[in-house]
Design an enzyme around this catalytic site. Structure first.
Site, mmCIF file in Angstrom:
data_model
loop_
_atom_site.group_PDB
_atom_site.id
_atom_site.type_symbol
_atom_site.label_atom_id
_atom_site.label_comp_id
_atom_site.label_asym_id
_atom_site.label_seq_id
_atom_site.Cartn_x
_atom_site.Cartn_y
_atom_site.Cartn_z
ATOM 1 N N CYS A 248 84.008 51.287 -0.132
ATOM 2 C CA CYS A 248 83.099 52.390 0.163
ATOM 3 C C CYS A 248 81.673 51.865 0.205
ATOM 4 C CB CYS A 248 83.208 53.506 -0.873
ATOM 5 S SG CYS A 248 82.785 52.969 -2.536
ATOM 6 N N CYS B 112 79.812 50.785 -2.973
ATOM 7 C CA CYS B 112 80.163 49.499 -3.570
ATOM 8 C C CYS B 112 79.060 48.476 -3.342
ATOM 9 C CB CYS B 112 81.471 48.973 -2.979
ATOM 10 S SG CYS B 112 82.882 50.079 -3.193
ATOM 11 N N ASP C 148 53.192 28.769 23.104
ATOM 12 C CA ASP C 148 52.489 27.494 23.104
ATOM 13 C C ASP C 148 52.745 26.822 24.454
ATOM 14 O OD1 ASP C 148 51.137 25.199 21.879
ATOM 15 O OD2 ASP C 148 53.104 24.256 22.045
ATOM 16 N N ASP D 98 57.191 24.552 19.528
ATOM 17 C CA ASP D 98 58.180 23.492 19.349
ATOM 18 C C ASP D 98 57.682 22.329 18.513
ATOM 19 O OD1 ASP D 98 56.343 22.493 21.200
ATOM 20 O OD2 ASP D 98 57.866 21.213 22.139
ATOM 21 N N ASP E 214 52.819 23.685 15.392
ATOM 22 C CA ASP E 214 53.113 25.109 15.602
ATOM 23 C C ASP E 214 53.686 25.780 14.357
ATOM 24 O OD1 ASP E 214 52.374 25.007 18.315
ATOM 25 O OD2 ASP E 214 54.349 24.242 18.864
#
Length: 910
Positions: free
Chosen positions: A170, A173, A596, A795, A799
């Site tokens: 249920c 829980c 970027d 990347d 960054d």
């Protein structure tokens, strides 16, 4: 620790580690904590105490005769009755030798913290220590303190684990299990997923044992906690077999209930059916006997088909809890008891109309609910399909070279450094670097990109991808749990086990749902009994039972986790790794995307873009001679020119008298000709007129390219231009983002002219140029201060701060590990199309979540009042318990079926 009063040591004292009674005067060593002397019998006991003093301080204080002023928490799990400051002690790692003061300053500024002491120990490998905190638990929790420590660059040496929880039935829980774990000293956080039936626990190994975590789960209710198996095909097969057994068991119970229920429904009201009316007249012996047989049959249905409801209710009562099982067991049980009493003791009822039996309610309700549970089990079994598909990508064997011989071995036995042979049509078994040979590799199963990627010596290959045409050898660099595929599976599992923020609100509502429904059922019974039409008792019984049965906490509990699990799996299949439910929900509400430039919009390395010839020279000749000169140059653009010439199949002659001219260019003799390559200042110094090339150079520069003038034998011969070129799909990806109503911003350290040229080329809305790496995060923050939800795509290492600052950070999978670790969503393919796809998947998932929640709340909000009889005064209609059971059973099935609709999702345009 709590303040303790120093007292003279007794004649004998107890070693808190081993429990031995020793003479205080002959103790091997002592330690003093808050004025209390603690004695030890041996060096071993001293070492164990120093390693984890919080484990032994409470017994030590007691044996020393001290009484703490307040009950402290070892690490977390402070009792709610505690008020005022609490002292805790946390292990500390990852702080530099000079980082202690900065950490103290960060913690002192945290609301609720009144005292901080950082104790660092300089070890051989790293600086470790402990931090002692005094704080007000009403203002700040230990989890927030740990987050503050991590924000300052430290860590608490926490670990995480995943438990499989059995007996989950249920929505309540979820909250019970999480609360029980969070109240356990040493636990920092706990998140339960009802769809996968797994709970993720972050804890401090130095402060809590695994057995304590297991006991916390099992004392929260009738649950059993076992360690979740590592993701593997065999583990999933075992889990699927268990679910299949459960499904078959429930279906057997359903068929038994159906076999009894069909005749029971007909025979419960024989006087309403022509033909049976004469055979079983009201008050006849044959009707009494038939109803008695129905009572026995319905008891068998309750005992077999409905056994889980009554055992679940009993387990819940032992823990003083009301659950969904309680609602069904009480509803069907009351209907059976009422019918049996009416059958055996009809004389106690005021009139004959009260003596009707409701065995059909007992049988049919039980059967329908069991059918709903069976369908739910079947549908939930599909939630692991994404993990199963990912695991199924793994190669089973690998062909390696050992001692000069080729061997076929299981992929689990491949070692780092092994040389692996891959032939056409075979799967690549592990990650590595190509040594010799070449081929085109289909990486679509990992990256989502359908076009095969060319591989040659020095290129990386990813395990589980498919070799298409050629044959090659590569050296294994990552095996087992370190491969890209293993990391993807782990990230998907972690994300599926997390929660979207809205789920926490649902969990809070669900915690009060079942008790509230039981109260409403009792109130409804009383009102109908006191004020309802005759026969009031029968009406009151129907209203009470119907209210208990129609309520469905499962639909609420399953609405969010089912959609989250499906959505995260869908992302993984499209090369998008979503780290958490929070990232998914936030991504669906983004307003601005910052891209970027270098490596994200562009390829991240310069390429030859233009060759312009003048004064009678040919383009191939200009490029051939220029590339020959650049072969000896160390200029960043030299490689791009050289690669461009080789790609066109030009043969490069030998170079003599090469000379670099700092700040201007280079010169050399090539094939009997003198070549000069550089900027306009170099040409002016050598007295070479540029003519129309000067205007052409300006045009190329305006397009974001870097032009270089070429002079041959003292005459202007042309221009060579290079640039960091835009990725093939960046323009289309940015257009897709704009179609979704997102503002697209490009951020770069390039000069404004170059940045503006790239911005125009790809069609972004705004360009932020000349931004230093350390200022990227500040620019993200400025956009957030405009009231926007901001996503950042990058990347590189530079960054990482901006990715962390953004509401959602997207890392390009081809980028650095630092960027990927700082991000919320990883795009494996390295394509910007993944950003649009990730946002679209997030939006589709959250729409699905809201649909499920709307349906669950509307169902319960309308169903419960109807069950209570609110329509009866206006329409004369009263909901049957049978219809209530049917509605309840299929409400949760509908939620799961709607979540599974996500699997058919396709990105627009595909």
């Amino acid at each position: 620790m709590a303040r303790m009063t120093a007292q003279p040591p007794p004649t004998t004292v107890r070693d808190p580690v081993c429990g031995m009674q020793i003479a205080a005067a002959s103790a091997y060593a002592t330690r003093q904590v808050d004025g209390v002397d603690i004695h030890f019998c041996s060096p071993s006991c001293v070492e164990q105490f120093d390693a984890a003093p919080e484990r032994y301080l409470a017994p030590a204080a007691k044996s020393a005769g001290a009484v703490p002023a307040l009950v402290p928490s070892a690490t977390t799990g402070v009792p709610e009755t505690i008020s005022g400051p609490v002292r805790i002690e946390l292990p500390l790692t990852g702080v530099g030798r000079s980082g202690g003061r900065a950490l103290e300053q960060v913690l002192r500024t945290t609301p609720g913290v009144t005292k901080v002491t950082v104790n660092l120990q300089d070890g051989r490998a790293e600086v470790r220590g402990r931090v002692y905190l005094e704080y007000d638990p009403a203002q700040v929790g230990v989890g927030q303190l740990v987050q503050a420590i991590r924000a300052a660059g430290g860590d608490t040496g926490s670990a995480s684990l995943v438990w499989k929880v059995r007996g989950l039935y249920c929505a309540e829980c979820v909250t019970r299990i999480e609360d029980a774990l969070k109240a356990t000293p040493g636990v920092l956080d706990a998140a339960m997923n009802a769809a996968t039936e797994e709970v993720q626990v972050e804890y401090l190994p130095s402060a809590v044992r695994l057995e304590a975590l297991r006991q916390a789960v099992e004392t929260a209710g009738p649950y059993q906690a076992v360690p979740a198996a590592a993701p593997s095909e065999s583990a999933l097969d075992k889990e699927a077999a268990g679910q299949e057994r459960e499904y078959r068991s429930l279906m057997r119970k359903w068929w038994f209930g159906f076999a009894v229920g069909a005749p029971t429904m007909v025979l419960s009201y024989p006087y309403l059916i022509p033909g049976l009316r004469d055979l079983f007249p009201r008050g006849s012996t044959q009707l009494w006997v038939m109803w008695m047989l129905m009572g026995v049959a319905s008891l068998a249905v309750m005992a077999y088909s409905g056994s889980q409801f009554f055992t679940g209710m009993w387990q819940g009562l032992k823990h003083r809890q009301a659950t969904m099982h309680t609602l069904i067991a009480v509803g069907t049980g009351i209907a059976w008891l009422y019918s049996t009493v009416a059958l055996l003791f009809p004389q106690i009822f005021p009139s004959e109309e009260f003596t009707d039996v409701y065995y059909d309610v007992t049988v049919v309700v039980t059967a329908l609910v069991v059918l709903g549970l069976a369908l739910e089990v079947k549908a939930k079994g599909r939630t692991s399909e994404a993990i199963r598909k990912l695991i199924g990508l793994q190669a089973r064997t690998a062909r390696v070279v050992r001692d000069g011989a080729e061997l076929d071995i299981p992929v689990e036995e491949v070692l780092v450094g092994d040389v692996v042979i891959v032939r056409p049509g075979e799967k690549i078994p592990v990650d590595g670097l190509v040594l010799e040979g070449g081929s085109a590799v289909d990486e679509s199963m990992i990256t989502g990109e359908s076009i095969p990627v060319a591989k040659g010596p020095g290129n990386e290959v990813i395990g589980a991808t498919l070799n298409t045409t050629g044959s090659f050898r590569f050296q294994a660099t990552k095996v087992g749990k370190d491969t890209a595929l293993a990391n993807i599976i782990r990230m998907v599992q972690d994300a599926q086990g997390s929660k979207v923020p809205i789920q926490r609100v649902v969990d809070s509502v669900s915690a009060y749902f079942t008790p509230g429904v039981m109260i409403l059922a009792v109130v409804g019974f009383v009102i109908w009994y006191d004020f309802g039409p005759q026969p009031a008792l029968a009406f009151a019984l129907i209203v009470g039972v119907t209210t208990l049965i129609i309520a469905c906490p499962c639909a609420l509990g399953m609405a969010t986790p089912m959609s989250l699990t499906t959505g995260v799996g869908l992302g993984a299949q499209n090369g998008i790794l979503i780290r958490s439910g929070n990232a998914l929900q936030t991504a669906a509400r983004l307003q601005t995307i910052i891209l970027d430039k270098t490596g994200t919009i562009t390829k991240g390395k310069p390429e030859l873009t233009n060759v312009v010839a003048d004064n009678g020279f040919e383009e191939d000749e200009v490029l051939r001679l220029t590339a020959a000169v650049e072969r000896s140059s160390e200029h960043p653009l030299a490689g791009a020119i050289l690669e461009g010439a080789l790609a066109q199949g030009l043969a490069l002659p030998a170079v003599a008298n090469f000379s670099a001219i700092p700040g201007h260019g280079v010169e050399a003799d090539v094939a009997g000709r003198h070549v000069l390559l550089g900027n306009a200042k170099l040409m002016a110094d050598r007295g070479i007129p540029l003519g129309r090339l000067e205007a052409e150079s300006q045009r190329l520069a305006d397009d974001g390219k870097t032009p270089m003038f070429v002079a041959i034998d003292g005459r202007a011969a042309g221009i060579i231009a290079a640039a960091d070129t835009v990725k093939e799909d960046s323009v289309a990806a940015i257009a897709a983002l704009k179609r979704e109503g997102l503002e697209v911003v490009m951020i770069t350290g390039d000069n404004r002219r170059t940045a503006a040229a790239i911005g125009r080329q790809v069609g972004v809305d705004r360009v932020l140029a000349e931004v230093l790496p350390q200022d990227k995060a500040h620019n993200v923050q400025k956009l957030q201060l405009e009231g926007k939800k901001v996503g950042m795509v990058g990347d590189g290492i530079n960054d990482a701060p901006a990715l962390a600052q953004a509401d959602v950070g997207f890392a390009i999978g081809t980028g650095t590990d630092v960027a990927i670790e700082s991000s919320d969503i990883t795009l494996i393919s390295g394509s910007l199309r993944g950003v649009a796809a990730a946002i679209a998947i997030s939006q589709a998932t959250m729409r699905n979540v809201y649909q499920n929640l709307f349906g669950a709340f509307v169902y319960n909000s309308l169903g419960i009042p109807v069950a209570l009889g609110l329509l009866y005064p206006f329409t004369g209609l009263l909901l049957s318990p049978l219809m209530a059971a049917l509605a309840m059973s299929f409400s949760s099935v509908t939620v799961i079926a709607n979540a599974n609709r996500l699997k058919r999702w396709k990105l627009s345009g595909e």
